[in-house]
Write a protein that holds these residues in place. Structure first.
Motif, PDB file in Angstrom:
ATOM      1  N   VAL A 250      25.096  53.099  54.506  1.00 29.69           N
ATOM      2  CA  VAL A 250      26.463  52.556  54.558  1.00 29.69           C
ATOM      3  C   VAL A 250      27.456  53.688  54.314  1.00 29.69           C
ATOM      4  O   VAL A 250      27.352  54.422  53.331  1.00 29.69           O
ATOM      5  N   SER A 251      28.426  53.815  55.207  1.00 31.72           N
ATOM      6  CA  SER A 251      29.416  54.886  55.087  1.00 31.72           C
ATOM      7  C   SER A 251      30.623  54.481  54.247  1.00 31.72           C
ATOM      8  O   SER A 251      31.307  55.338  53.692  1.00 31.72           O
ATOM      9  N   ASP A 252      30.878  53.186  54.156  1.00 34.52           N
ATOM     10  CA  ASP A 252      32.040  52.699  53.415  1.00 34.52           C
ATOM     11  C   ASP A 252      31.783  52.799  51.906  1.00 34.52           C
ATOM     12  O   ASP A 252      30.915  52.110  51.355  1.00 34.52           O
ATOM     13  N   GLU A 253      32.579  53.630  51.231  1.00 34.55           N
ATOM     14  CA  GLU A 253      32.392  53.836  49.799  1.00 34.55           C
ATOM     15  C   GLU A 253      32.708  52.580  48.994  1.00 34.55           C
ATOM     16  O   GLU A 253      32.149  52.359  47.924  1.00 34.55           O
ATOM     17  N   THR A 254      33.632  51.757  49.514  1.00 33.99           N
ATOM     18  CA  THR A 254      33.978  50.515  48.803  1.00 33.99           C
ATOM     19  C   THR A 254      32.766  49.590  48.716  1.00 33.99           C
ATOM     20  O   THR A 254      32.488  49.009  47.673  1.00 33.99           O
ATOM     21  N   LYS A 256      29.591  50.460  48.915  1.00 33.65           N
ATOM     22  CA  LYS A 256      28.605  51.068  48.012  1.00 33.65           C
ATOM     23  C   LYS A 256      28.948  50.800  46.554  1.00 33.65           C
ATOM     24  O   LYS A 256      28.075  50.545  45.724  1.00 33.65           O
ATOM     25  N   LYS A 257      30.243  50.877  46.254  1.00 32.27           N
ATOM     26  CA  LYS A 257      30.688  50.724  44.872  1.00 32.27           C
ATOM     27  C   LYS A 257      30.705  49.268  44.430  1.00 32.27           C
ATOM     28  O   LYS A 257      30.357  48.944  43.286  1.00 32.27           O
ATOM     29  N   GLU A 258      31.104  48.379  45.333  1.00 30.71           N
ATOM     30  CA  GLU A 258      31.367  46.990  44.946  1.00 30.71           C
ATOM     31  C   GLU A 258      30.165  46.061  45.112  1.00 30.71           C
ATOM     32  O   GLU A 258      30.073  45.044  44.420  1.00 30.71           O
ATOM     33  N   LEU A 259      29.228  46.398  46.023  1.00 29.33           N
ATOM     34  CA  LEU A 259      28.202  45.434  46.427  1.00 29.33           C
ATOM     35  C   LEU A 259      26.852  45.705  45.775  1.00 29.33           C
ATOM     36  O   LEU A 259      26.388  46.842  45.737  1.00 29.33           O
ATOM     37  N   THR A 260      26.237  44.630  45.290  1.00 29.64           N
ATOM     38  CA  THR A 260      24.846  44.665  44.838  1.00 29.64           C
ATOM     39  C   THR A 260      24.102  43.519  45.511  1.00 29.64           C
ATOM     40  O   THR A 260      24.492  42.355  45.368  1.00 29.64           O
ATOM     41  N   GLU A 261      23.060  43.863  46.271  1.00 31.51           N
ATOM     42  CA  GLU A 261      22.230  42.836  46.898  1.00 31.51           C
ATOM     43  C   GLU A 261      21.076  42.509  45.957  1.00 31.51           C
ATOM     44  O   GLU A 261      20.470  43.405  45.359  1.00 31.51           O
ATOM     45  N   TYR A 262      20.765  41.221  45.817  1.00 28.81           N
ATOM     46  CA  TYR A 262      19.670  40.827  44.937  1.00 28.81           C
ATOM     47  C   TYR A 262      18.925  39.640  45.538  1.00 28.81           C
ATOM     48  O   TYR A 262      19.390  39.010  46.490  1.00 28.81           O
ATOM     49  N   LEU A 263      17.748  39.356  44.989  1.00 28.51           N
ATOM     50  CA  LEU A 263      16.876  38.313  45.520  1.00 28.51           C
ATOM     51  C   LEU A 263      16.852  37.096  44.600  1.00 28.51           C
ATOM     52  O   LEU A 263      16.886  37.232  43.376  1.00 28.51           O
ATOM     53  N   VAL A 264      16.770  35.925  45.214  1.00 28.63           N
ATOM     54  CA  VAL A 264      16.548  34.676  44.481  1.00 28.63           C
ATOM     55  C   VAL A 264      15.458  33.910  45.215  1.00 28.63           C
ATOM     56  O   VAL A 264      15.490  33.795  46.442  1.00 28.63           O
ATOM     57  N   LYS A 265      14.487  33.427  44.474  1.00 34.00           N
ATOM     58  CA  LYS A 265      13.423  32.646  45.078  1.00 34.00           C
ATOM     59  C   LYS A 265      14.004  31.417  45.770  1.00 34.00           C
ATOM     60  O   LYS A 265      14.863  30.731  45.211  1.00 34.00           O
ATOM     61  N   LEU A 266      13.523  31.136  46.976  1.00 30.43           N
ATOM     62  CA  LEU A 266      14.035  29.959  47.678  1.00 30.43           C
ATOM     63  C   LEU A 266      13.708  28.670  46.924  1.00 30.43           C
ATOM     64  O   LEU A 266      14.451  27.690  47.021  1.00 30.43           O
ATOM     65  N   THR A 267      12.618  28.670  46.176  1.00 28.46           N
ATOM     66  CA  THR A 267      12.294  27.466  45.406  1.00 28.46           C
ATOM     67  C   THR A 267      13.238  27.257  44.228  1.00 28.46           C
ATOM     68  O   THR A 267      13.311  26.161  43.661  1.00 28.46           O
ATOM     69  N   ASP A 268      13.975  28.313  43.848  1.00 31.49           N
ATOM     70  CA  ASP A 268      14.947  28.210  42.748  1.00 31.49           C
ATOM     71  C   ASP A 268      16.384  28.126  43.248  1.00 31.49           C
ATOM     72  O   ASP A 268      17.275  27.728  42.496  1.00 31.49           O
TER      73      ASP A 268
END
Length: 802
Positions: A250-254, A256-268
């Motif tokens: 990702v080239s956009d610094e915003t 990179k700084k602002e976003l965190t991707e995370y996982l959640v179980k579909l059963t939850d």
């Protein structure tokens, strides 16, 4: 021996029909309601569990430091595939999708439908079965579509439709036939096909390109992403891999700084989605159901204990004839168990009858009786035995322990000792009923606020409908012409073309700042519309003016903002913002000019505070989704018929499927509305159960004190005095319950209201209404029960054994 016990028990039940009926009906209502709520809770907890390899299926969610920068369910489009390609030791498969609505046609049938555009891995990853077609190839070729059996019947009248075609309009005004390569079996609700609306048509990547939607790109945060992890893979390792991929690609610094991707179980995920609204509803309804069941059991136990004194002579005769104590205990326990068994069987019948109604209330298909796991049967049996033992144990032990002589005389000194216990149980019932009723009133007040005039715009007589789409500049101009034609109808007061309606689903959020204050950057909600939007929604203008009726290129960089945005950008009042430059880097490197400032209004849910809003002209950003039409007061049906006729003449390929603005708000607050309906029903049931308990106990009390009533009348007591004799005990109980219930309800509802940025104030009114209602209903019931005995001839009353 057991047969004799059951026979005697049944005879006693028939002998005392009134009390048996009260007991059985009250308990069956409590059991059936608990079973229905339990079924709803079970279906919510089991949501997504039917998917293939459900324990390894995850949804990718986005956490933005500034929530206005992006959606929680929007993931960078390249992430799912990149995880599969770069982490084959962790990720077994992936799926990502986008959703749109468009017009689907077959001959003279035209409907606007929800489409899901995604990968060809949909069927194999989640195990969705096809009635017709090959799972491995159904989503392989371009211009193919998989549909549900419901849609097959809707468009063709039968389900075997593979090889048939349907026509789909794209977002550029084009049309193309797609070949049906698969018909899906009816699927249980899940977060893959129904996350962003109920989707019935499924396409592959080639289909996405036809609809001019992108499923690719590291700068595209608008897709929904899923991954299937390999057995034993650590989700934390996958989250670290996503961070690495974002930093590298990702080239956009915003971002990179602002976003965190995370996982959640579909059963939850289902319970966690939408800020845990479903989870809160599950907990709330579970508590209500448990308390109502307790209330029903308390009634049952109370009446069984109350009836015990009338069985004294029967016990004495049995003892005199040689019955053992254990035989008497078994007799009482079996009688109460038979009553519980009858109540449970009736509750199962009520469950089957009420299931469709509850499904409508809760917005979820309640499972049938045979959909539950096998352990439910033994669980019900244990419940029957425990409740029967609880209700029969006290009279069984106390009465069987009495001396034969005392029993034959009808004396039982310890019976009076149960009065305090029974009053305590009744007070508990009144407390629960008062809390539930107070909560329902406050909840109703809050939900009324959602649909009130405090929204910042006027929703009365306001409808919206989706026209055919062509997102070119010519397409927008065509829509403006159609708008002018519809505006000439005498039934139309105002009309506007826009990409958004005030339902919280905006097109985009972007960074905004003043050129003279580059460090003060805020996030703003984009709202794309024409010049008629403010007049259609009746949103007040605080300063300046809205967009000009005739758009020119000179107007391209003009924007309108709301008061909140003006304040956040540092202007002391709306007038100061007029003519000032604002930078919106997502659209232009040149500054935009503020030409107007509107009053604040609720664009989304009242859970959230009012956010900054930027209005942009859809001549500059050539997208649209809705015609917003304010009708003139009058006959709505004739007005809608006139609009439909004109609409069909102007856009024969676009069905006139309108909805009132109240419908959009109902979708925003769907969970709250479901909770309100369920709480109202629970309130009614809790009051009924309380009154049944009062009815049973006051009847027992009157029956036991008939001779006392006769003596009082002979000594000169008035009818009112006799009625008040019985009434004061219960009214004192109601008062004590109120002292406990009111503070408890206040704490519970204050906590519930804390979830809303805009909320009602808790006043004395709900508490006064609650206690007044319970007091009046109890007094009426007691009066009706006692007045007959009070009016009876005292001579007859004195002849009654007591």
């Amino acid at each position: 021996m057991l047969h004799n016990y059951i026979t005697i028990a049944w005879r006693n039940i028939l002998k005392n029909k009134t009390f048996s009926l009260i007991n059985i009906f009250g308990l069956s209502v409590g059991i059936s309601f608990t079973l229905l709520i339990g079924a709803y809770v079970w279906s919510e907890v089991r949501y997504n569990h039917q998917l293939k390899n459900a324990d390894n299926q995850y949804i990718i969610l986005s956490r933005w430091k500034d929530p206005n920068l992006g959606s929680e369910i929007g993931v960078l489009a390249e992430i799912p595939k990149a995880l599969k390609d770069n982490c084959p030791n962790l990720v077994a498969n992936y799926y990502h999708a986008d959703g749109i609505t468009t017009v689907v046609s077959k001959n003279d049938k035209h409907f606007r439908e929800n489409l899901q555009l995604g990968d060809s891995t949909l069927l194999s990853t989640y195990g969705f079965k096809l009635l017709y077609g090959d799972t491995n190839t159904a989503l392989k070729d371009p211009f193919t579509v998989v549909i549900t059996q419901k849609m097959a019947i809707k468009y063709f009248g039968h389900t075997d439709v593979t090889g048939q075609t349907l026509n789909f309009a794209n977002l550029n005004g084009g049309n193309h036939d797609f070949t049906i390569t698969g018909v899906l079996k009816e699927m249980p609700e899940n977060s893959v096909t129904s996350l962003a609306g109920k989707n019935e048509f499924f396409f592959n990547n080639a289909g996405a390109r036809y609809f001019n939607r992108s499923l690719n790109g590291w700068m595209n945060p608008g897709n929904i992403g899923y991954v299937e992890l390999k057995k034993g893979a650590n989700p934390v390792a996958v989250e670290k891999a996503m961070k690495f991929l974002i930093d590298r690609n990702v080239s956009d610094e915003t971002i990179k700084k602002e976003l965190t991707e995370y996982l959640v179980k579909l059963t939850d995920y289902n319970l966690q989605a939408n800020k845990g609204l479903i989870k809160k509803m599950v907990y709330t309804l579970s508590c209500i159901a448990v308390f109502i069941l307790f209330m029903a059991i308390i009634n049952f136990v109370n009446i069984c204990i109350g009836r015990s004194a009338s069985r004294m002579r029967e016990v004495g005769i049995r003892k005199a004839l040689g019955s053992l104590r254990k035989q008497l205990i078994f007799q009482f326990l079996i009688e109460s168990t038979v009553l519980v068994l009858a109540s449970t069987l009736i509750a199962l019948i009520i469950y089957l009858a009420a299931k469709p109604y509850f499904s409508t209330i809760l917005g979820r298909n309640i499972p049938g009786l045979f959909s539950f796991p096998a352990y439910i049967g033994p669980g019900l049996l244990v419940f029957i035995l425990l409740t029967g033992a609880l209700a029969g144990l006290y009279p069984a032990i106390v009465l069987s322990a009495s001396k034969s002589v005392d029993s034959l005389k009808g004396k039982l000194s310890s019976v009076k000792e149960s009065v305090l216990l029974r009053k305590t149980l009744v007070a508990f019932q009144f407390t629960i009923a008062a809390v539930v009723l107070t909560g329902a009133i406050i909840m109703s007040q809050q939900i009324s606020l959602f649909f009130s005039d405090n929204l910042g715009y006027k929703k009365d007589n306001l409808i919206y409908a989706q026209p055919s789409r062509d997102w070119s500049s010519q397409g927008v101009q065509k829509m403006e012409y159609i708008r002018s034609q519809l505006a000439q109808l005498p039934e139309v007061r105002n009309i506007s073309l826009s990409y958004e309606i005030p339902d919280g689903h905006n097109g985009s959020n972007f960074k905004v700042n003043r050129p003279d204050k580059p460090d003060k950057v805020i996030s703003s909600t984009g709202l794309v519309c024409d010049d008629g939007y403010l007049s259609t929604y009746k949103i007040p203008l605080r300063a300046g003016k809205f967009f000009d009726p005739v758009f020119t290129k000179a107007d391209s960089l003009k924007i309108v903002i709301n008061e909140t945005q003006a304040k956040l950008l540092g202007w002391a009042n709306p007038q100061e913002a007029i003519g000032k430059p604002v930078m919106i880097w997502a659209y232009s490197a040149k500054p935009f000019t503020v030409c107007g400032v509107t009053a604040d209004f609720h664009f989304g849910s009242m859970h959230d505070k009012i956010e900054p809003v930027t209005f942009m002209s859809n001549n500059y950003v050539s997208v649209y989704r809705y015609f917003n039409i304010r009708l003139k007061p009058g006959n709505l049906q004739s007005s809608l018929a006139a609009i439909q006729k004109k609409w069909t003449a102007l856009m024969p390929d676009a069905p006139f499927e309108y909805q009132f603005m109240d419908d959009a708000l109902a979708k925003v607050y769907a969970t709250e509305l479901q909770l309100k309906k369920a709480a109202s029903l629970a309130t009614a049931l809790s009051i009924i159960i309380v009154l049944l308990g009062v009815l049973g106990l006051i009847s027992l009390s009157v029956q036991k004190r008939t001779k006392e009533i006769g003596i009082r009348k002979v000594l000169g007591s008035s009818i009112n005095a006799i009625i008040m004799l019985f009434m004061k005990d219960f009214l004192v109980t109601v008062a004590i319950a109120g002292l406990v219930a009111c503070p408890l309800a206040y704490v519970i509802m204050s906590h519930w209201l804390d979830g809303y940025a805009s909320r009602v104030s808790i006043t004395l009114l709900p508490f006064v209404l609650t206690m007044g209602t319970l007091t009046v209903l109890t007094a009426i019931l007691i009066g009706l029960q006692t007045v007959k005995t009070a009016l009876a001839n005292p001579v007859n009353s004195l002849r009654v054994d007591g």
